[in-house]
Design a protein around this motif. Structure first.
Motif, short mmCIF file in Angstrom:
data_model
loop_
_atom_site.label_atom_id
_atom_site.label_comp_id
_atom_site.label_asym_id
_atom_site.label_seq_id
_atom_site.Cartn_x
_atom_site.Cartn_y
_atom_site.Cartn_z
N TRP A 184 0.84 -1.20 0.00
CA TRP A 184 0.00 0.00 0.00
C TRP A 184 0.88 1.26 0.00
O TRP A 184 1.80 1.38 0.81
CB TRP A 184 -0.91 0.03 1.24
N TYR A 185 0.56 2.18 -0.91
CA TYR A 185 1.31 3.44 -1.01
C TYR A 185 0.36 4.62 -0.86
O TYR A 185 -0.79 4.59 -1.30
CB TYR A 185 2.01 3.54 -2.37
N THR A 186 0.90 5.69 -0.26
CA THR A 186 0.13 6.93 -0.12
C THR A 186 0.93 8.09 -0.70
O THR A 186 2.06 7.93 -1.16
CB THR A 186 -0.23 7.18 1.37
N ASP A 187 0.34 9.27 -0.66
CA ASP A 187 0.87 10.50 -1.24
C ASP A 187 2.35 10.72 -0.91
O ASP A 187 2.75 10.70 0.26
CB ASP A 187 0.05 11.68 -0.71
N GLY A 188 3.16 10.95 -1.94
CA GLY A 188 4.59 11.17 -1.73
C GLY A 188 4.91 12.40 -0.92
O GLY A 188 5.97 12.50 -0.30
N GLY A 189 3.95 13.35 -0.88
CA GLY A 189 4.17 14.57 -0.12
C GLY A 189 4.24 14.36 1.37
O GLY A 189 4.66 15.27 2.10
N VAL A 190 3.86 13.19 1.85
CA VAL A 190 3.96 12.89 3.27
C VAL A 190 5.41 13.03 3.74
O VAL A 190 5.68 13.48 4.85
CB VAL A 190 3.42 11.47 3.56
N LEU A 191 6.35 12.67 2.86
CA LEU A 191 7.77 12.76 3.22
C LEU A 191 8.58 13.69 2.33
O LEU A 191 9.59 14.24 2.77
CB LEU A 191 8.42 11.36 3.15
N ASP A 192 8.15 13.88 1.10
CA ASP A 192 8.99 14.58 0.13
C ASP A 192 8.09 15.36 -0.82
O ASP A 192 7.84 14.93 -1.95
CB ASP A 192 9.82 13.54 -0.64
N VAL A 193 7.59 16.51 -0.37
CA VAL A 193 6.52 17.21 -1.08
C VAL A 193 6.92 17.66 -2.48
O VAL A 193 6.06 17.83 -3.34
CB VAL A 193 6.00 18.40 -0.25
N ASN A 194 8.19 17.82 -2.73
CA ASN A 194 8.65 18.18 -4.07
C ASN A 194 9.46 17.08 -4.75
O ASN A 194 9.90 17.24 -5.88
CB ASN A 194 9.48 19.47 -4.02
N GLY A 195 9.69 15.97 -4.05
CA GLY A 195 10.41 14.86 -4.66
C GLY A 195 11.89 15.11 -4.85
O GLY A 195 12.57 14.38 -5.58
N ILE A 196 12.43 16.12 -4.18
CA ILE A 196 13.82 16.50 -4.41
C ILE A 196 14.80 15.46 -3.89
O ILE A 196 15.76 15.08 -4.56
CB ILE A 196 14.12 17.88 -3.79
N GLU A 197 14.55 14.97 -2.68
CA GLU A 197 15.44 13.94 -2.13
C GLU A 197 15.47 12.72 -3.02
O GLU A 197 16.53 12.14 -3.29
CB GLU A 197 15.00 13.56 -0.72
N SER A 198 14.29 12.31 -3.49
CA SER A 198 14.20 11.12 -4.33
C SER A 198 14.93 11.33 -5.66
O SER A 198 15.64 10.44 -6.15
CB SER A 198 12.73 10.77 -4.60
N ALA A 199 14.77 12.52 -6.25
CA ALA A 199 15.44 12.82 -7.51
C ALA A 199 16.95 12.84 -7.35
O ALA A 199 17.70 12.34 -8.20
CB ALA A 199 14.94 14.15 -8.06
N LYS A 200 17.42 13.42 -6.26
CA LYS A 200 18.85 13.47 -5.99
C LYS A 200 19.44 12.07 -5.82
O LYS A 200 20.50 11.74 -6.36
CB LYS A 200 19.13 14.31 -4.74
N GLU A 201 18.74 11.24 -5.05
CA GLU A 201 19.22 9.89 -4.81
C GLU A 201 19.28 9.07 -6.10
O GLU A 201 20.11 8.18 -6.25
CB GLU A 201 18.33 9.20 -3.78
N ALA A 202 18.36 9.40 -7.04
CA ALA A 202 18.34 8.69 -8.32
C ALA A 202 19.36 9.23 -9.31
O ALA A 202 19.55 8.66 -10.38
CB ALA A 202 16.93 8.79 -8.92
N GLY A 203 20.04 10.33 -8.96
CA GLY A 203 21.07 10.89 -9.81
C GLY A 203 20.58 11.91 -10.81
O GLY A 203 21.32 12.31 -11.71
N PHE A 204 19.34 12.37 -10.69
CA PHE A 204 18.83 13.41 -11.58
C PHE A 204 19.41 14.77 -11.21
O PHE A 204 19.68 15.05 -10.05
CB PHE A 204 17.31 13.49 -11.51
N GLY A 205 19.52 15.62 -12.21
CA GLY A 205 19.98 16.97 -11.93
C GLY A 205 20.50 17.63 -13.17
O GLY A 205 20.63 16.98 -14.20
N PRO A 206 20.83 18.89 -13.12
CA PRO A 206 20.56 19.83 -12.04
C PRO A 206 19.06 20.10 -11.92
O PRO A 206 18.34 20.07 -12.91
CB PRO A 206 21.32 21.09 -12.45
#
Length: 303
Positions: A184-206
């Motif tokens: 079961w998954y819920t809204d990503g904003g619970v932990l990462d409202v802009n998804g920045i941490e997840s994007a960084k960890e995945a190597g996306f950027g700048p």
């Protein structure tokens, strides 16, 4: 003029997230190359539609058609602000008055969300094709939260676009969590409202992050239990965001006034505000992301 390449993070914010369409229009008009997108909640919906067909006129038409549809207007989400204004007496009475024939008030205690899956899917499936994330024209990913472990999950590549976006946009209380592969998954904003941490960890950027939270806390009255819950989450989210935003190269904040999270009746004004904000910030965006002959090497590094 040097080419500008970036990864775009589109944050959650319900109706405020419509500002993302205006931001995308400004980037498109200025020939800013969006190489990949990570979305959360409403940012996941807007980002997915644009990633499938990178044409902001197409995305705007699809999303506004959804919002103006009879299915959305008659739903709890589309009707919330209007009904609260008409009947501020209490949360349950507002919910019950929206749809007495479905006994929706009882869902608060007997189900995982006030809006059922049968009500959500016909609305969102109007704009979300049944494809894999790896099939989008622009690489797209979105963030949800695993309700069992409390961990963030970045959906990408082989994951179902519809399942991933619905998981990312499953606002607690309003929408039921999404079950994917037994989890079961819920809204990503619970932990990462802009998804920045997840994007960084995945190597996306700048990263260009679009934060659609308004400046300061909202002035609107706390009229019901959901408003209180959302205000509490907003306070918590702001503390998390302070650290997360530092991971982005540039943060654009297009919402500069009090906008109710369910004010979909103001959709086109919110979109215009996103456009105007991005246009005003365009010199800064170009300065932050333009790297001239080093652009290609930079993109290789971030990939």
């Amino acid at each position: 003029m040097n080419k500008v390449f970036l990864h775009l993070n589109l944050g959650g914010g319900a109706a405020r997230g419509l500002a993302h369409l205006g931001v995308l229009q400004a980037l498109e008009e200025n020939q800013i190359q969006v190489e990949s997108i990570t979305g959360v909640s409403m940012g996941a919906i807007v980002g997915a539609v644009y990633a499938v067909e990178p044409n902001v006129a197409f995305a705007k038409e699809k999303i506004l058609t959804m919002i103006y549809s009879s299915e959305f207007k008659s739903s709890l989400m589309g009707n919330w602000k209007k009904k609260v204004e008409q009947d501020p007496g209490g949360f349950l009475s507002v919910v019950e008055n929206i749809s007495t024939r479905t006994g929706i008030a009882g869902r608060l205690f007997l189900s995982k969300g006030l809006i059922s899956r049968r009500e959500i899917e016909p609305v969102l499936f109007q704009v979300l094709p049944d494809i894999r994330l790896g099939s989008t024209a622009i690489p797209f990913s979105c963030v949800a939260v695993n309700l069992k472990t409390g961990d963030r999950k970045l959906f990408r590549n082989q994951d179902s676009l519809r399942d991933a976006v619905l998981a990312s946009a499953s606002m607690p209380i309003l929408f039921p969590p999404r079950k994917i592969a037994g989890v079961w998954y819920t809204d990503g904003g619970v932990l990462d409202v802009n998804g920045i941490e997840s994007a960084k960890e995945a190597g996306f950027g700048p990263i260009l992050a679009v934060d659609v939270n308004p400046p300061g806390l909202q002035n609107e009255k706390m009229q019901n239990a959901l408003d209180v819950m959302l205000r509490s989450e907003e306070i918590s989210s702001r503390h998390r965001n302070a650290a997360q935003m530092k991971m982005a190269r540039f943060v654009l904040r297009p919402i500069r006034r009090s906008v109710h999270w369910a004010d979909y009746q103001d959709a086109e004004k919110i979109i215009r505000e996103g456009y105007q904000s991005a246009m005003q910030a365009m010199p800064q965006i170009r300065k932050k992301f333009s790297q001239g002959s080093l652009a290609f090497l930079s993109r290789l590094f971030y990939r």
